[in-house]
Design a protein around this motif. Structure first.
Motif, PDB file in Angstrom:
ATOM      1  N   ARG A 172      -9.637   1.714   9.374  1.00 17.94           N
ATOM      2  CA  ARG A 172      -8.770   2.656   8.665  1.00 17.94           C
ATOM      3  C   ARG A 172      -8.103   1.995   7.464  1.00 17.94           C
ATOM      4  N   ASP A 173      -7.625   0.778   7.645  1.00 18.34           N
ATOM      5  CA  ASP A 173      -7.047   0.039   6.520  1.00 18.34           C
ATOM      6  C   ASP A 173      -8.078  -0.158   5.413  1.00 18.34           C
ATOM      7  N   ASP A 174      -9.299  -0.508   5.810  1.00 19.54           N
ATOM      8  CA  ASP A 174     -10.357  -0.785   4.841  1.00 19.54           C
ATOM      9  C   ASP A 174     -10.693   0.453   4.002  1.00 19.54           C
ATOM     10  N   ILE A 175     -10.594   1.631   4.601  1.00 18.74           N
ATOM     11  CA  ILE A 175     -10.894   2.865   3.868  1.00 18.74           C
ATOM     12  C   ILE A 175      -9.901   3.058   2.722  1.00 18.74           C
ATOM     13  N   VAL A 176      -8.620   2.828   2.996  1.00 18.68           N
ATOM     14  CA  VAL A 176      -7.607   2.987   1.955  1.00 18.68           C
ATOM     15  C   VAL A 176      -7.773   1.912   0.880  1.00 18.68           C
ATOM     16  N   PHE A 177      -7.998   0.669   1.314  1.00 22.30           N
ATOM     17  CA  PHE A 177      -8.200  -0.429   0.363  1.00 22.30           C
ATOM     18  C   PHE A 177      -9.391  -0.126  -0.547  1.00 22.30           C
ATOM     19  N   SER A 178     -10.486   0.365   0.035  1.00 21.17           N
ATOM     20  CA  SER A 178     -11.683   0.689  -0.743  1.00 21.17           C
ATOM     21  C   SER A 178     -11.422   1.839  -1.706  1.00 21.17           C
ATOM     22  N   THR A 179     -10.586   2.793  -1.292  1.00 18.01           N
ATOM     23  CA  THR A 179     -10.243   3.907  -2.171  1.00 18.01           C
ATOM     24  C   THR A 179      -9.459   3.413  -3.374  1.00 18.01           C
ATOM     25  N   PHE A 242      -0.449   4.054  11.754  1.00 17.01           N
ATOM     26  CA  PHE A 242      -1.366   4.198  12.876  1.00 17.01           C
ATOM     27  C   PHE A 242      -1.909   5.618  12.950  1.00 17.01           C
ATOM     28  N   SER A 243      -1.081   6.579  12.575  1.00 15.03           N
ATOM     29  CA  SER A 243      -1.503   7.982  12.598  1.00 15.03           C
ATOM     30  C   SER A 243      -2.440   8.314  11.456  1.00 15.03           C
ATOM     31  N   GLY A 244      -2.604   7.405  10.492  1.00 12.92           N
ATOM     32  CA  GLY A 244      -3.623   7.539   9.475  1.00 12.92           C
ATOM     33  C   GLY A 244      -3.311   8.474   8.332  1.00 12.92           C
ATOM     34  N   ASP A 245      -2.065   8.923   8.190  1.00 13.41           N
ATOM     35  CA  ASP A 245      -1.751   9.920   7.174  1.00 13.41           C
ATOM     36  C   ASP A 245      -0.951   9.382   5.993  1.00 13.41           C
ATOM     37  N   LEU A 246      -0.469   8.154   6.075  1.00 16.58           N
ATOM     38  CA  LEU A 246       0.355   7.549   5.033  1.00 16.58           C
ATOM     39  C   LEU A 246      -0.053   6.087   4.896  1.00 16.58           C
ATOM     40  N   ALA A 247      -0.160   5.614   3.648  1.00 18.87           N
ATOM     41  CA  ALA A 247      -0.593   4.233   3.437  1.00 18.87           C
ATOM     42  C   ALA A 247      -0.028   3.703   2.127  1.00 18.87           C
ATOM     43  N   PHE A 248      -0.090   2.366   1.996  1.00 24.28           N
ATOM     44  CA  PHE A 248       0.459   1.691   0.825  1.00 24.28           C
ATOM     45  C   PHE A 248      -0.503   0.578   0.426  1.00 24.28           C
ATOM     46  N   THR A 249      -0.748   0.466  -0.877  1.00 29.19           N
ATOM     47  CA  THR A 249      -1.537  -0.640  -1.403  1.00 29.19           C
ATOM     48  C   THR A 249      -0.737  -1.351  -2.478  1.00 29.19           C
ATOM     49  N   TYR A 250      -1.058  -2.620  -2.684  1.00 26.37           N
ATOM     50  CA  TYR A 250      -0.453  -3.352  -3.795  1.00 26.37           C
ATOM     51  C   TYR A 250      -1.489  -4.284  -4.393  1.00 26.37           C
ATOM     52  N   GLY A 251      -1.215  -4.710  -5.636  1.00 29.80           N
ATOM     53  CA  GLY A 251      -2.155  -5.598  -6.306  1.00 29.80           C
ATOM     54  C   GLY A 251      -1.735  -5.912  -7.720  1.00 29.80           C
ATOM     55  N   LYS A 252      -2.715  -6.302  -8.524  1.00 35.02           N
ATOM     56  CA  LYS A 252      -2.494  -6.673  -9.919  1.00 35.02           C
ATOM     57  C   LYS A 252      -3.036  -5.565 -10.826  1.00 35.02           C
ATOM     58  N   ALA A 253      -2.370  -5.377 -11.962  1.00 38.45           N
ATOM     59  CA  ALA A 253      -2.786  -4.341 -12.900  1.00 38.45           C
ATOM     60  C   ALA A 253      -2.513  -4.786 -14.322  1.00 38.45           C
ATOM     61  N   SER A 254      -3.142  -4.102 -15.254  1.00 39.41           N
ATOM     62  CA  SER A 254      -2.816  -4.273 -16.663  1.00 39.41           C
ATOM     63  C   SER A 254      -2.768  -2.895 -17.316  1.00 39.41           C
ATOM     64  N   ILE A 255      -1.833  -2.736 -18.236  1.00 42.06           N
ATOM     65  CA  ILE A 255      -1.690  -1.506 -19.011  1.00 42.06           C
ATOM     66  C   ILE A 255      -1.587  -1.917 -20.471  1.00 42.06           C
ATOM     67  N   LYS A 256      -2.550  -1.475 -21.260  1.00 40.48           N
ATOM     68  CA  LYS A 256      -2.602  -1.869 -22.671  1.00 40.48           C
ATOM     69  C   LYS A 256      -2.522  -3.392 -22.806  1.00 40.48           C
ATOM     70  N   ASP A 257      -3.265  -4.083 -21.934  1.00 43.13           N
ATOM     71  CA  ASP A 257      -3.409  -5.543 -21.944  1.00 43.13           C
ATOM     72  C   ASP A 257      -2.147  -6.295 -21.529  1.00 43.13           C
ATOM     73  N   LYS A 258      -1.132  -5.605 -21.015  1.00 38.40           N
ATOM     74  CA  LYS A 258       0.038  -6.278 -20.454  1.00 38.40           C
ATOM     75  C   LYS A 258      -0.093  -6.289 -18.939  1.00 38.40           C
ATOM     76  N   ASN A 259       0.221  -7.432 -18.306  1.00 42.28           N
ATOM     77  CA  ASN A 259       0.004  -7.592 -16.873  1.00 42.28           C
ATOM     78  C   ASN A 259       1.197  -7.125 -16.044  1.00 42.28           C
ATOM     79  N   TYR A 260       0.878  -6.529 -14.906  1.00 43.16           N
ATOM     80  CA  TYR A 260       1.886  -6.021 -13.981  1.00 43.16           C
ATOM     81  C   TYR A 260       1.429  -6.275 -12.545  1.00 43.16           C
ATOM     82  N   ASP A 261       2.381  -6.192 -11.620  1.00 46.63           N
ATOM     83  CA  ASP A 261       2.061  -5.968 -10.212  1.00 46.63           C
ATOM     84  C   ASP A 261       2.268  -4.482  -9.948  1.00 46.63           C
ATOM     85  N   TYR A 262       1.591  -3.959  -8.951  1.00 47.73           N
ATOM     86  CA  TYR A 262       1.773  -2.537  -8.652  1.00 47.73           C
ATOM     87  C   TYR A 262       1.878  -2.303  -7.151  1.00 47.73           C
TER      88      TYR A 262
END
Length: 284
Positions: A172-179, A242-262
């Motif tokens: 279930r975690d992998d599905i959200v991460f892949s999305t 566990f109920s599979g209806d709410l999830a959170f992801t985080y990672g690295k991003a860039s917007i107009k070549d400026k770096n962010y965490d998200y």
């Protein structure tokens, strides 16, 4: 917006809360109460005490990159006088099982005499019937001028498919991460912004540093087009109810070549099972 008008009414309410306020009972009300109680501890004893009190060894603080809470806040008996942080929960949801939820809203910070404003996101995890912080993130923005609207959402029902076994739960975690990973690939493609509506919910809120928050798909897309924004993102972590209806992801991003965490908040669409972003938050 004066600090007393925005926040201090919360503190008066907190004196009527019992010790129940930190307990997780499967309702969004308990989530709001613990968020407000933590806010009171910020006011009374300072950030170090408050964050450690409501965290555990799994808590991640985005500062702006994700760090364990112990690396950001230290045990101390003395309140740091030149730093203040206060917030107001205005948006909250909870999973069907009541094991995961989030609160979000405005904050005010005073550091070395300078006042700043923004939006925060607290992700809460139910640990032995007590709410503990899973993630905390905030992004600095102009002082908000909109009238406060409180959006607290309980699940429409408490029915969910129960998976047993660590492999199925990990799946279930992998599905959200892949999305989220697919979302990033779509954004990196030619005319990537055209794919936003495939992943953004109709109610999506976008929190960008230095900009007023947007609410709703139309407003968010218009803002992106007007400011000629282009996104890239790469997920690094995921947490799913566990109920599979709410999830959170985080990672690295860039917007107009400026770096962010998200940090992104994902909600599963009733009936279709499709995952949609309801908060897209960038931190610098």
């Amino acid at each position: 917006m004066k600090q007393k008008k925005l926040f201090n009414i919360i503190f008066l309410m907190l004196f009527s809360f019992s010790s129940f306020a930190q307990k997780a009972n499967g309702s969004v009300k308990s989530l709001i109460e613990v968020d407000e109680k933590m806010n009171y501890q910020l006011f009374k004893k300072g950030a170090d005490h408050a964050f450690l009190k409501f965290s555990d060894d799994k808590t991640i603080i985005f500062n702006p990159a994700p760090k364990p809470v112990a690396e950001v806040y230290k045990k101390t008996k003395t309140k740091v006088e030149n730093y203040q942080l206060e917030w107001k929960p205005e948006y909250a949801r909870i999973s069907k099982k009541g094991d995961l939820g989030f609160t979000s809203g405005r904050f005010e910070q005073i550091a070395n005499g300078k006042k700043s404003y923004g939006v925060y996101l607290n992700v809460w995890r139910n640990v032995y019937d007590k709410w503990k912080l899973a993630y905390h993130a905030k992004t600095f923005q102009p002082q908000l001028v909109r009238e406060t609207k409180f959006d607290y959402f309980e699940p429409k029902n408490n029915e969910y498919y129960k998976l047993i076994g660590p492999q199925k739960i990990q799946m279930r975690d992998d599905i959200v991460f892949s999305t989220d990973e697919l979302f990033g690939k779509r954004l990196s493609a030619k005319n990537g912004n055209s794919y936003l509506s495939e992943f953004y919910d109709a109610t999506v809120r976008m929190y960008l540093p230095g900009k007023y928050p947007t609410q709703g798909l139309e407003e968010s897309l218009n803002f992106i087009v007007k400011n000629k924004l282009d996104f890239k993102s790469y997920p690094q972590g995921v947490t799913r109810a566990f109920s599979g209806d709410l999830a959170f992801t985080y990672g690295k991003a860039s917007i107009k070549d400026k770096n962010y965490d998200y940090v992104r908040v994902w909600q599963q669409e009733e009936g279709t099972g499709k995952w949609n972003v309801i908060i897209d938050m960038y931190i610098d």
